[in-house]
Design an enzyme around this catalytic site. Structure first.
Site, PDB file in Angstrom:
ATOM      1  N   CYS A 165     -14.209  -9.751   2.255  1.00 14.80           N
ATOM      2  CA  CYS A 165     -15.281 -10.404   1.504  1.00 14.80           C
ATOM      3  C   CYS A 165     -15.818  -9.453   0.440  1.00 14.80           C
ATOM      4  CB  CYS A 165     -16.425 -10.814   2.427  1.00 14.80           C
ATOM      5  SG  CYS A 165     -15.924 -11.942   3.745  1.00 14.80           S
ATOM      6  N   GLY A 218      -6.567   5.041  -5.168  1.00  9.47           N
ATOM      7  CA  GLY A 218      -7.928   5.536  -5.374  1.00  9.47           C
ATOM      8  C   GLY A 218      -8.722   5.753  -4.110  1.00  9.47           C
ATOM      9  N   HIS A 260      -4.706  -0.014 -13.002  1.00 15.84           N
ATOM     10  CA  HIS A 260      -4.096  -0.627 -11.823  1.00 15.84           C
ATOM     11  C   HIS A 260      -4.383  -2.118 -11.832  1.00 15.84           C
ATOM     12  CE1 HIS A 260      -2.873  -1.477  -7.744  1.00 15.84           C
ATOM     13  NE2 HIS A 260      -4.069  -1.969  -7.485  1.00 15.84           N
ATOM     14  N   CYS A 301      -2.161  -0.791  -3.490  1.00 19.06           N
ATOM     15  CA  CYS A 301      -3.588  -1.019  -3.736  1.00 19.06           C
ATOM     16  C   CYS A 301      -4.386   0.093  -3.064  1.00 19.06           C
ATOM     17  CB  CYS A 301      -4.005  -2.395  -3.199  1.00 19.06           C
ATOM     18  SG  CYS A 301      -5.432  -3.125  -4.067  1.00 19.06           S
ATOM     19  N   HIS A 311      -2.186  -4.310   2.608  1.00 19.65           N
ATOM     20  CA  HIS A 311      -3.013  -5.334   3.239  1.00 19.65           C
ATOM     21  C   HIS A 311      -2.459  -5.782   4.586  1.00 19.65           C
ATOM     22  CE1 HIS A 311      -4.311  -5.412  -0.959  1.00 19.65           C
ATOM     23  NE2 HIS A 311      -5.466  -5.789  -0.479  1.00 19.65           N
TER      24      HIS A 311
END
Length: 751
Positions: free
Chosen positions: A512, A428, A638, A723, A691
């Site tokens: 965060c 996305g 997702h 992701c 990540h």
């Protein structure tokens, strides 16, 4: 000594630690400068707790990335691939957390999973056959001494041996049984080291005790703690549990030779009943977790005092239910909100005062704070929305049922979209670069017009649509440049939400989030995403996904109300998102992704409670969102960074057409569960870890795709990263995605 907390936030009230670590990653800050920032944050935390009157103040709850990873490094549970890099200890630590790619070597990060039922993520320790347990308490002891230099004697915190063994991933022939004796020995060495330093208390966190425990689990726990506690010397041990009750082992826990036991009276449904039924020994301190460490509402003192009244008065310590790292720092930073709103909130610093208030009321019979608290809860907080409540009350089974059946829709959609085998897409978002953030900030401050703001975002969207087409993606995304967060963005366009400025909470590492607060009844008062999706689709003949966040994730990644059920609150959100889905469909968006990244987050830790307390309403809430769309509209969702293998049937029952999973850090272990359960939904297991800053080579992605195809029928497979890409840099994103498309095209040639 009658007040305690389990842990405290560590990122900094204004995210000072986050920004310092990220500068260190970019080599804009030296290691010594980073350590100075960290030390200042620790000292501020300790002094804040000390001034608030907290008696048992934790240390070693600070971390540069994750406390589970810290414990693993303290015990030398560090795989050889990181040991061999030849870099500094701190860089080695970050390599395990994020992966590493340099002349020193190219290694993937450790797996990352949700920390029990929270939005925090921990790094999964990895124990290979070459691992040799060795103790390094430098961090724990130095932080204890730092606090002591301030005149504060703390209780150091470590992950307990039972929970650590349950979290570890054993990669070779080694098992829990083969390392059990060594684990007992090294934790015994910890007791000795702390005794030598004359440290009075050690907190061992054992949240894994709140799961459904088998006889084998209980035997394992006793086989660890019976010999371990026999040699604890002068150190007093606090065995701390949280996130639920310990009904399966309570009677054994209270027999242990520990000096304190921490119990959760907030999420522990049976905790009070257990104490009442079995009692609590007078030779131990009961650390009663009565102040909610996971939500931000003021504590109702009367209700808390009712709980405490049924407990043995001495020795009783008033405590938080879990670490306060799951809530923001302080309400006092929120100067943009009115006092009428703020008086209902308690963040970490305010919870310290609540603990002191409850302690003074309970032990000293102080009444002023009790009177103020009673008055707060006696008033109506908001005006109810009767229309929204009536819609929820009027829902029937038909509202949750999509027609035609999945198999019929699948056939229809293959003809409509005519996509190639192994269709490629992304999840996305694309990088939120400095200019994207600056554009949003300038608009928020009023420095630029809405027209200028929109023109910038449209230019970015076009740039990335053109790039996706040029690279060869099959289904495109608009990039989400207008969005600050996947929950807050939508909440800002719904009624019933309150938003903060500095209420940041750590999700993982330096990532965060700033959860919005569900203040009242939720309704859609304007379109949420239609204009952006419509514009993006106008730029290309290829399908562009409409991107929405699902109702369960919006609820789970918000601070929820406590005056109505989670089910009713989620259904209110689902009705609002349903309106947006239907508007997207009317405006020509034929593929709509409704992300449920946090589907599992509030799943009860006890499997016996899954259906009755969660899945029976969470899964229908998702179906409510898309039940009314046409069969020619393809619904995607997702999910990421949780254990999904044990709820595969429930995920299939969401009745989406395509589901993408985070899978790369868990070595695609979810594929076996899909295969075993006859998973019908088309699926896109993430083929690389976003990540980590490393760029996966083409050959690596090809190998991952081949592994997927060995277990999932080719006609069911989509190819995507694991992701969204908002936190990554442009160069690494483009290089990684180009490799993804190239690898897919190579695999197609061989089919």
């Amino acid at each position: 000594m009658t007040t305690s907390i389990v842990g405290y936030p560590r990122i900094g009230a204004k995210r000072e630690l986050k920004f310092a670590i990220e500068k260190f990653f970019k080599k804009e800050l030296s290691e010594s400068e980073l350590q100075e920032v960290a030390k200042a944050q620790r000292e501020l935390n300790w002094q804040t707790q000390f001034k608030a009157g907290i008696d048992y103040i934790p240390s070693n709850d600070f971390s540069f990335y994750d406390t589970t990873l810290d414990t693993a490094f303290a015990l030398n549970i560090v795989p050889e691939r990181y040991q061999a890099l030849g870099i500094s200890p701190l860089e080695k630590y970050f390599a395990a957390a994020r992966g590493h790619q340099s002349q020193a070597g190219d290694v993937k990060a450790l797996a990352m999973k949700k920390w029990f039922n929270t939005n925090y993520h921990y790094m999964v320790p990895e124990f290979d056959d070459g691992t040799e347990l060795k103790l390094d308490l430098t961090k724990l002891l130095s932080e204890y001494q730092e606090a002591l230099a301030l005149g504060i004697a703390t209780k150091p915190v470590l992950i307990g041996p039972y929970t650590l063994l349950k979290l570890i991933r054993f990669t070779g022939k080694t098992t829990i049984d083969t390392v059990l004796t060594d684990f007992v020995a090294i934790y015994s060495d910890i007791f000795k080291a702390l005794a030598e330093e004359k440290i009075e208390w050690l907190q061992l966190d054992e949240p894994a005790l709140v799961f459904d425990l088998t006889d084998a689990d209980i035997t394992l726990f006793k086989s660890i703690y019976t010999p371990l506690l026999a040699g604890k010397q002068t150190v007093k041990v606090l065995l701390q549990t949280y996130f639920g009750d310990v009904r399966d082992i309570y009677s054994e826990l209270i027999k242990l030779d520990v000096d304190g036991i921490g119990l959760d009276f907030v999420e522990g449904r049976k905790t009070a009943e257990l104490v009442e039924t079995y009692g609590f020994p007078t030779d131990k301190k009961l650390f009663a977790g009565v102040v909610n460490g996971k939500n931000i509402w003021r504590n109702n003192y009367e209700k808390t005092l009712d709980v405490l009244a049924k407990l043995p008065e001495k020795p009783l310590v008033i405590s938080s239910s879990c670490s306060l790292q799951h809530v923001p720092y302080t309400v006092s930073a929120e100067t943009d909100l009115s006092e009428d709103i703020l008086k209902h909130f308690a963040f970490a610093q305010e919870k310290l005062q609540e603990l002191k208030d409850i302690n003074d009321i309970y032990y000293k019979r102080e009444t002023d704070s009790l009177s103020v608290n009673k008055a707060l809860f006696a008033q109506d907080r908001f005006e109810a929305d009767a229309t929204v409540q009536a819609k929820v009350a009027g829902l029937t089974d038909l509202d949750f049922t999509r027609t035609p059946e999945f198999s019929d829709r699948e056939t229809i959609q293959k003809d409509v979209f005519n996509l190639p085998v192994l269709p490629t897409t992304t999840i996305g978002s694309f990088p939120q670069t400095a200019d994207v953030r600056k554009n949003r900030l300038n608009f928020k401050r009023g420095d630029i017009t809405k027209e200028a703001y929109d023109q910038f975002n449209e230019a970015k969207t076009k740039e990335w649509i053109d790039w996706q087409e040029a690279v060869g993606f099959d289904v495109l995304v608009h990039g989400e440049f207008e969005r600050n967060d996947m929950v807050e963005y939508f909440g800002e366009k719904l009624s019933g939400y309150v938003f903060t400025k500095y209420a940041w909470v750590q999700s993982y590492g330096t990532r965060c989030v700033k959860p919005p607060i569900v203040w009242g009844d939720i309704a859609r008062v304007q379109q949420l995403s239609v204009a952006d999706s419509f514009y993006a689709q106008s730029l290309t003949d290829k399908p562009v996904k409409g991107m929405l966040t699902g109702p369960v994730t919006i609820l789970n990644w918000s601070f929820p109300r406590e005056d109505i059920s989670l089910s009713d609150s989620t259904l209110q959100i689902a009705l609002a998102i349903q309106e947006e889905v239907l508007d997207l469909e009317k405006n020509g968006i034929k593929i709509i992704q409704i992300d449920e990244a946090a589907l599992r987050e509030k799943l009860p830790l006890r499997q016996t409670d899954w259906n009755s307390e969660y899945l029976d309403w969470a899964i229908p809430a998702f179906r409510l969102v898309h039940a009314k769309v046409a069969p020619t509209t393809q619904i995607h969702t997702h999910m990421c960074y949780s254990e999904f293998t044990d709820i595969i049937p429930a995920i299939d029952a969401m009745d989406a057409d395509v589901i993408s999973f985070e899978a790369s850090r868990s070595d695609l272990s979810i594929l076996d569960a899909l295969q075993e359960n006859g998973f019908r939904t088309q699926t896109g297991p993430g083929v690389y870890d976003i990540h980590s800053p490393r760029i996966p080579p083409v050959e690596e992605i090809e190998a991952v795709i081949q592994k997927i195809l060995a277990k999932v029928p080719v006609e069911k497979v989509w190819i995507n990263p694991d992701c969204g890409l908002k936190t990554r840099g442009v160069a690494e994103v483009k290089a990684s995605l180009e490799n993804l498309v190239t690898a897919t095209q190579e695999i197609r040639k061989g089919l």
